[in-house]
Each structure stands twice: as C-alpha cells, then as structure tokens.
Design a protein around this motif. Sequence first.
Motif, short mmCIF file in Angstrom:
data_model
loop_
_atom_site.label_atom_id
_atom_site.label_comp_id
_atom_site.label_asym_id
_atom_site.label_seq_id
_atom_site.Cartn_x
_atom_site.Cartn_y
_atom_site.Cartn_z
N UNK A 115 0.85 -1.19 0.00
CA UNK A 115 0.00 0.00 0.00
C UNK A 115 0.89 1.25 0.00
N UNK A 116 0.59 2.21 -0.83
CA UNK A 116 1.34 3.47 -0.76
C UNK A 116 0.35 4.63 -0.65
N UNK A 117 0.64 5.50 0.28
CA UNK A 117 -0.28 6.60 0.54
C UNK A 117 0.50 7.73 1.18
N UNK A 118 -0.11 8.90 1.15
CA UNK A 118 0.53 10.06 1.73
C UNK A 118 0.65 9.93 3.23
N UNK A 119 1.61 10.65 3.79
CA UNK A 119 1.75 10.62 5.23
C UNK A 119 2.72 9.56 5.69
N UNK A 120 2.92 8.56 4.85
CA UNK A 120 3.87 7.51 5.21
C UNK A 120 5.25 7.97 4.73
N UNK A 121 6.29 7.58 5.44
CA UNK A 121 7.63 8.03 5.09
C UNK A 121 8.01 7.61 3.67
N UNK A 122 8.50 8.59 2.93
CA UNK A 122 8.94 8.33 1.55
C UNK A 122 10.09 7.33 1.54
N UNK A 123 10.99 7.50 2.49
CA UNK A 123 12.18 6.63 2.53
C UNK A 123 11.74 5.17 2.66
N UNK A 124 10.82 4.95 3.59
CA UNK A 124 10.32 3.59 3.80
C UNK A 124 9.66 3.08 2.52
N UNK A 125 8.83 3.93 1.92
CA UNK A 125 8.12 3.51 0.72
C UNK A 125 9.08 3.19 -0.42
N UNK A 126 10.12 4.03 -0.55
CA UNK A 126 11.08 3.79 -1.63
C UNK A 126 11.76 2.45 -1.44
N UNK A 127 12.09 2.15 -0.18
CA UNK A 127 12.74 0.88 0.09
C UNK A 127 11.80 -0.28 -0.24
N UNK A 128 10.54 -0.13 0.19
CA UNK A 128 9.58 -1.21 -0.07
C UNK A 128 9.33 -1.38 -1.57
N UNK A 129 9.30 -0.27 -2.28
CA UNK A 129 9.08 -0.34 -3.72
C UNK A 129 10.23 -1.06 -4.42
N UNK A 130 11.42 -0.84 -3.90
CA UNK A 130 12.58 -1.44 -4.55
C UNK A 130 12.59 -2.96 -4.41
N UNK A 131 11.76 -3.47 -3.49
CA UNK A 131 11.69 -4.93 -3.32
C UNK A 131 10.82 -5.60 -4.36
N UNK A 132 10.19 -4.79 -5.18
CA UNK A 132 9.45 -5.37 -6.30
C UNK A 132 8.12 -6.00 -5.99
N UNK A 133 7.22 -5.30 -5.29
CA UNK A 133 5.89 -5.86 -5.07
C UNK A 133 5.15 -6.02 -6.39
N UNK A 134 4.33 -7.06 -6.49
CA UNK A 134 3.60 -7.30 -7.74
C UNK A 134 2.31 -6.48 -7.81
N UNK A 135 1.78 -6.14 -6.62
CA UNK A 135 0.55 -5.35 -6.60
C UNK A 135 0.78 -4.10 -5.75
N UNK A 136 0.41 -2.96 -6.31
CA UNK A 136 0.49 -1.71 -5.59
C UNK A 136 -0.94 -1.23 -5.36
N UNK A 137 -1.24 -0.85 -4.12
CA UNK A 137 -2.55 -0.26 -3.84
C UNK A 137 -2.27 1.13 -3.31
N UNK A 138 -2.72 2.14 -4.00
CA UNK A 138 -2.33 3.47 -3.55
C UNK A 138 -3.38 4.53 -3.77
N UNK A 139 -3.16 5.64 -3.08
CA UNK A 139 -3.99 6.82 -3.30
C UNK A 139 -3.38 7.59 -4.49
N UNK A 140 -4.22 8.29 -5.26
CA UNK A 140 -3.72 8.88 -6.49
C UNK A 140 -2.53 9.81 -6.29
#
Length: 629
Positions: A115-140
């Motif tokens: 899940x990616x959404x505002x308010x969550x740390x960008x650094x954390x999200x970038x790290x999680x994204x780099x792990x290659x999730x197959x499904x992203x659920x996010x706010x626009x």
Amino acid sequence: MKKENSPAETPAATFADLGLPAELLSTLAEVGYENPSPIQAACIPLLLAGRDVLGEAQTGTGKTAAFALPVLARLDVAEARPQALVLTPTRELALQVAEAFAKYAHHMKNFHVLPIYGGQSMVVQLRQLSRGPQVIVGTPGRVMDHLERGSLKLDGLSTLVLDEGDEMLRMGFIDDVEWILEHTPEGRQTALFSATMPEAIRAVARRHLREPEEIRIRAATSTVAKISQRYWLVRGVDKLDALTRILDAEETLDAALVFVRTKSSTEQLADKLAARGYAAAALNGDMTQGLRERVIEQLKSGALDIVVATDVAARGIDVPRVSHVINYDIPYDTEAYVHRIGRTGRAGREGAAILFVAPRERRMLKTIERATRQPIEPIALPSREDVSTLRIGQFKQKVVDALADPEMDAGFFMDVVNQIVDENDLSAHEVAAALAFLAQAERPLQIGEDGHGWEVATSAPREGRPPREEIFTTGLTTPRAPRPNREEILARRRAFADGKLRRYRIALGRDHGVTPKEIVGALANEGGIEGKFIGQINLYDDFSTVELPADMPADLLAALARIQVRRCALALRPLAVDEPLPERDRPFRKTAPRRDDGERKPRKGKRDFAATPSRKPHSPDREKRRKFK
Ligand code: ADP
Ligand code: MG
C-alpha cells in the motif's frame, strides 16, 4: 450477499466454476467464503479473460475480491515488479484493499502487495518499492509522486483497478486518476468500480477502458436486504437523549457508527457520549490520518464502541462488528444514506440502521425508501423504565462476571469490605448497596421522570448544574458563525463534478508572475464573483485555468475577460474540453480537498495559499475513556 435475492443475476454456484486456480480456492475455503457474491460471479470470469470491466455495485457487495482474485490468478509471482495497480480514494481503503490481497494470496509464495499513501515516510516507501511488489494499492496523489520521481515504474503493468470511482470524483481526484491512466501502458486491462455511475465516471470509462463489459448489481438486492431499517420521528425528546436510549436498549448492539453532518458535530457528540459513559470517539477529515486509523483500529478491537463520523470520513470503513448505523443527522441524499448503512451488515452479518427524521425531513425519508426499495419502519423510543431495566440487568451481570474474573483478588477485596463492616458497624448488605451506588455513577440505574439519570452522573449536583446547552435541543448546531471549512470546499468540488463549475482559461501564467491570490482577488473585487464560486486554479507557464460557474451570462463573461491583472487583460474564456494542457506540469491547487491530505508536500515555487483546515488538537483523555458495557 444472498444469491436468492438477485434472481436477475444467475451467479455460478461456486468459486471453482468461475475458473479460479486451486490455491486461491483453498484460501477462499479457509477464509470462509462459501459462494461468490453477484458482482464476483459476474466480474471474475471477465477479468480472468482479460476483459475491461465497468462495475456498478453498492458498498458491501464484495467488490474487492471481485477484482483481487482475478488479479492474483493472472500474476506471475516470479516477476518482482508491479503488475497490478489499484487506486483508492483514501489511505484507509488502500490499507484495507492491500490487506485483502494479502489474505487471498496467503498460499502464494513470493507474492508481495504494497500500500502506498501520503503521510507515510517516503524513505520507507522507496525501500519497499525497490523490493518489487507485484501489486500496488495506492492513493492517487502518492502514486503520482512516485511516478514522477521514477520510483514507481509501470511499464510492466497488466491491470489497473479504480476502486470507488464516484468517491474519487467527489474528492476531486479524477484529474489525477486520468493522469495516472495516461501514464500506464496502453495494452493494460482496466477495471473501474463505483457505487454509482455519474456521467463524469462514464466519461472516464469511455476514454480509458477498451470495450468494457458493464456489470451492474442493484443495491436493494445485496446490501440492504441484510440490514433492518428503522426511523425515529424526532419529537418530544432531544436527539442526544434519544440516541442514548436507543444505544442502551438495542439488544443486538455491538458497535455503532453515528453519522452527523459536520466535523464539529462529530467532536461535540462524541464528547457528550463519552461524558455519559460510552466508549465513543469522533472520526472526521480534520483528524490526522494516524488518528483516524487509530480510531478505526480501536473500533475493531473493541476499545471503542461508538464512532461519530461524517460521511466522508467513514466512507469505505469495513469493521464487521459495527452492528448499528445511526443516522443522527439525516443524509443529504439517498446515495449518502446507502453508503452509510453499508457500513453495517458487513461480512454476512445482520445490520441495523436507524434514521432520525425531523418532521420537516419526512420527504427525504420517502425518497430514501423509494431508492432502497424497502420500507423503513417507524420506532418508538424505549421508555425510561425499559432502559432502567436493561441497565439493571447489565449491572447485575457485571457484578457476577467480576466475581468470576481471575484478575480479581477476591481475598483482598473481601478484607476491605470486612474492614468497612467492622469499623462502621454496618451489615455487608449495606456496604454492598453503597458500592453498587458508587459503581453505577457513570450510568445511573434509576432514571427519574425529569430525565435525571440520562445525564452525566459525574457532573455537578443537580441544583448547581448549568442550564442544558442549546446544542442539545437543536440537534448540535454550532452557535459560532460558520467559517468556510472542508465541508464547503468539498461542496465546491462536488459542484464542479456535477457540472456546475467548469474550467476557464485566462491569458496570464507563471511567466507573467501572476499568483492565484491575484487571480482570485481580481475575479472577486472587479468581477464581483464570490470566493465560494471560485474553484481550483492551475498555473501554467503562459496561461492559467480557473474553475468558475458553468452558467455565467455572456455579459458577465465579457466583463471578466476585460479585467486586467498586471496590466494584462485576463481574456477569460471557457476552456474547450479537448484543449491540450501541459501534461507533466502539476497544477496548482487552490483548495486542498484531498482526503489523504498531507500526501503532497508543497513543491518549489508552488505555495498553497488555501487556508488549510484547522486541526484541533485531539483530546488525549479520549484515549483513556473507559469502556462501560
Ligand atoms: P465492497 O468493496 O463492495 O464495499 P468488500 O469487498 O469490502 O465490499 O466486501 C464486504 C465484506 O464482504 C468484506 O468483509 C468481505 O470480506 C466480505 N465478502 C466478500 N466476498 C464474500 C463472499 N463471497 N462470501 C462471504 N463474504 C464475502
Ligand atoms: Mg470496496
């Protein structure tokens, strides 16, 4: 989700019939889903076959699994890159949908959903994204941020899902959604789900879906059938008293969502309920996301029993223990009503909806009945005696339960009682009576004719009690002069969505050094247009756009066109629907209607001049309020 209620749809008997793979079937059996709901039966085979789908179904009809299961079935877990993207209007929904994916994918090794959404740390999200999730659920908003940064790559995307399309529209996200759609591979599969199908959503479907199959599941058949609907005609007793009587007397009550119209009412009513001993809290768009989430968590865990919410804040909440939805303030339209009551009767449980209707609101009641195609039964308020009897029953049970509670050190308390008996020459019965009196203080067992006992027992003695606040009798209207607030901003956004506002082009842009403030100033002071009719302003390099009423008379338009700012005529004219706008140039928002606010940090050179909604500090002792049940 009763199949027999929707004879028009003839859903396949089992999930296996729909063509889902074995590993998903075994998870579904574990999760306890016996049969697909109508929307699932209709959508799953289509999505498995790679078709685009435009799905209209009310809340609670099982839309999440309708898209999540086929997405999972079509994934290649060996590929560690985004293959499906789900857009949701809020952070809460993003989390819920991501949780659902994780649940259904329980047996799929190497599957990751993020899940990616505002308010969550960008650094954390970038790290999680780099792990290659197959499904992203996010706010626009946050998805756009990542696309712009290049941290989210969607060239391998095969499916895109828009969940709660009408809500995206209502929140003013539709431009963002379209922008995202334009930045995903053309050959992708697209599914758009929405509880209602306003024209603007259809337009998005026409532009971005390929020969979509349209699936429509009627509300009355699925959601409403499980929910008993009743109304109380407001008279005699004020609404707050009526609410507490109902909360006390409803035997099936586990947790309740109480809907009011304004954010300030959520706070006021939650405070009043908490003061009367209920584990209650407010939920509104002014609260930080963290707080909102905590409230929902507490409702789930049972730390809270009552949440007082606005429509916007409660949208999409899925908390199975919500047994009751109380419409304390009548909703503005039938759509809102259906969304509200869809918060109960979740996961196949029974739900109850109670609507407070003032005599002058009876017309709306009729409209709601017609829309839900179900009668809403009138109820009488439980009497004081009814409630007294109920409270006494609960109290007795509490005492008996306490004796069986292993936490209770009976010996110690027995000693204390013995000391009281000995030191004061009292009988144990007398001591017990005194203790019972003390223990019921929060919710008195006796309710006097004058209403004493409904009130807070911990407040000043009756003689000294201040007169009842006006607020109680008028149904929680704030005496203060209303300031423009989020509600209003949203109304404005909605006006645009409804076609009441449209976009106009003006001949000045960033290159001219113009600011949104100047544009608003000129339109307001020289054009005589009230601020509330001025919507979003987008600055581009050599021109700008501004949202204004769609139906301005020609002479007003001509006058506006002549207004000068920085010695340049505005040359205002309606912006043609197909007029190209610089694409990557992120528009400047005059208003901040994002529900996932905090999502976008202001960028360089783009100040947000809109008044940010004031955030009341949240009272810390709400956390400490005891559950009284
Ligand atoms: P919607 O998105 O349409 O509002 P959800 O996808 O949130 O609905 O589903 C509502 C509830 O129904 C959830 O608690 C979900 O777990 C449950 N549910 C979904 N599909 C089924 C099914 N086939 N059988 C039983 N429960 C289901
Ligand atoms: Mg949903």
